[in-house]
Design an enzyme around this catalytic site. Structure first.
Site, PDB file in Angstrom:
ATOM      1  N   HIS A  77      38.656  44.251  33.248  1.00  0.00           N
ATOM      2  CA  HIS A  77      39.785  44.248  33.903  1.00  0.00           C
ATOM      3  C   HIS A  77      40.359  45.854  34.144  1.00  0.00           C
ATOM      4  O   HIS A  77      40.804  46.139  35.168  1.00  0.00           O
ATOM      5  CB  HIS A  77      41.034  43.576  33.270  1.00  0.00           C
ATOM      6  CG  HIS A  77      40.978  42.014  32.990  1.00  0.00           C
ATOM      7  ND1 HIS A  77      40.754  41.379  31.816  1.00  0.00           N
ATOM      8  CD2 HIS A  77      40.311  41.209  33.837  1.00  0.00           C
ATOM      9  CE1 HIS A  77      40.781  40.154  31.903  1.00  0.00           C
ATOM     10  NE2 HIS A  77      40.272  40.042  33.323  1.00  0.00           N
ATOM     11  N   LYS A 136      45.187  26.401  33.158  1.00  0.00           N
ATOM     12  CA  LYS A 136      44.838  27.004  31.808  1.00  0.00           C
ATOM     13  C   LYS A 136      45.901  27.101  30.598  1.00  0.00           C
ATOM     14  O   LYS A 136      46.313  28.133  30.476  1.00  0.00           O
ATOM     15  CB  LYS A 136      44.304  28.244  31.948  1.00  0.00           C
ATOM     16  CG  LYS A 136      42.993  28.574  32.510  1.00  0.00           C
ATOM     17  CD  LYS A 136      42.265  29.749  32.743  1.00  0.00           C
ATOM     18  CE  LYS A 136      41.035  29.933  33.531  1.00  0.00           C
ATOM     19  NZ  LYS A 136      40.602  31.294  33.764  1.00  0.00           N
ATOM     20  N   ARG A 193      32.266  40.179  39.167  1.00  0.00           N
ATOM     21  CA  ARG A 193      30.906  40.262  38.154  1.00  0.00           C
ATOM     22  C   ARG A 193      29.885  39.696  38.449  1.00  0.00           C
ATOM     23  O   ARG A 193      28.813  40.399  38.205  1.00  0.00           O
ATOM     24  CB  ARG A 193      31.453  39.830  36.577  1.00  0.00           C
ATOM     25  CG  ARG A 193      32.489  40.349  36.142  1.00  0.00           C
ATOM     26  CD  ARG A 193      32.983  39.370  35.068  1.00  0.00           C
ATOM     27  NE  ARG A 193      33.555  38.165  35.357  1.00  0.00           N
ATOM     28  CZ  ARG A 193      34.071  37.363  34.681  1.00  0.00           C
ATOM     29  NH1 ARG A 193      34.361  37.511  33.321  1.00  0.00           N
ATOM     30  NH2 ARG A 193      34.398  36.047  35.062  1.00  0.00           N
ATOM     31  N   SER A 242      37.239  37.237  29.336  1.00  0.00           N
ATOM     32  CA  SER A 242      38.440  36.911  28.327  1.00  0.00           C
ATOM     33  C   SER A 242      37.819  35.609  27.303  1.00  0.00           C
ATOM     34  O   SER A 242      38.094  35.757  26.426  1.00  0.00           O
ATOM     35  CB  SER A 242      39.723  36.623  29.081  1.00  0.00           C
ATOM     36  OG  SER A 242      40.077  37.637  29.910  1.00  0.00           O
TER      37      SER A 242
END
Ligand code: PNS
Length: 167
Positions: A17, A41, A91, A128
């Site tokens: 990040h 979430k 990514r 994460s």
């Protein structure tokens, strides 16, 4: 010079990040890191206030970068902060598939454009979710997260149940 919104859960913020934030600031000048309450979430590891606090500490050396907290949609956060567009880090091809759909939806719903930035190849495996999982079971994540996050994870899990072998 533009102001861009970098939305995410940041539960917690990691070095991938931070790389996107630095890259975006270099390209656009001003970056608003938006810690979003993601209803999909809800059971996060860190409370949103903790995420914001850690993110603020992690970016405190960067001028032109601010951190704010938002409920609801990313496009609403973009509007509320006066951001010109949204920035997302990529990514993997898997990220692109999800993010492309979200970018199209955000443009069709609110006219907000998204710019994708490739993440640093040596950080492409960092997420994460993995950081949380490794830290929970006592693994070392100090090389994957800013110092403030490593300290918070160490404090959270030092001597906790998760570190003990099952009886
Ligand atoms: O860090 P994450 O969990 O990958 O971040 C995902 C996030 C929070 C950026 C994304 O889920 C999001 O934008 N949520 C806000 C709700 C929203 O705008 N939904 C519409 C998507 S088309």
């Amino acid at each position: 010079m533009s102001r861009v919104l970098y939305p995410g859960s940041f539960d917690p913020l990691h070095l991938g990040h931070l790389d996107v934030i630095e890259h975006a600031r270099e390209l656009f000048g001003e970056v608003v890191v938006a810690v979003l309450h993601n209803h999909a979430k809800d059971s996060g590891m860190f409370h949103v206030d903790e995420r914001v606090e850690m993110a603020r500490t992690a970016v405190s050396h960067l001028s032109g970068v601010s951190v704010s907290e938002h409920a609801g949609l990313a496009v609403q956060a973009a509007e509320a902060t006066g951001s010109d567009f949204v920035v997302k880090g990529l990514r993997t091809p898997g990220d692109f598939e999800i993010e492309q759909q979200m970018a199209h939806m955000n443009h069709s719903a609110a006219g907000v454009r998204t710019v994708f930035l490739p993440c640093r190849p040596d950080l492409a495996f960092v997420s994460s979710r993995f950081v949380r999982e490794i830290a929970k079971y006592g693994g070392d994540v100090a090389h994957l997260v800013p110092r403030v996050v490593a300290d918070a994870l160490a404090e959270r899990f030092d001597g906790s149940e998760q570190n003990r072998a099952p009886r």
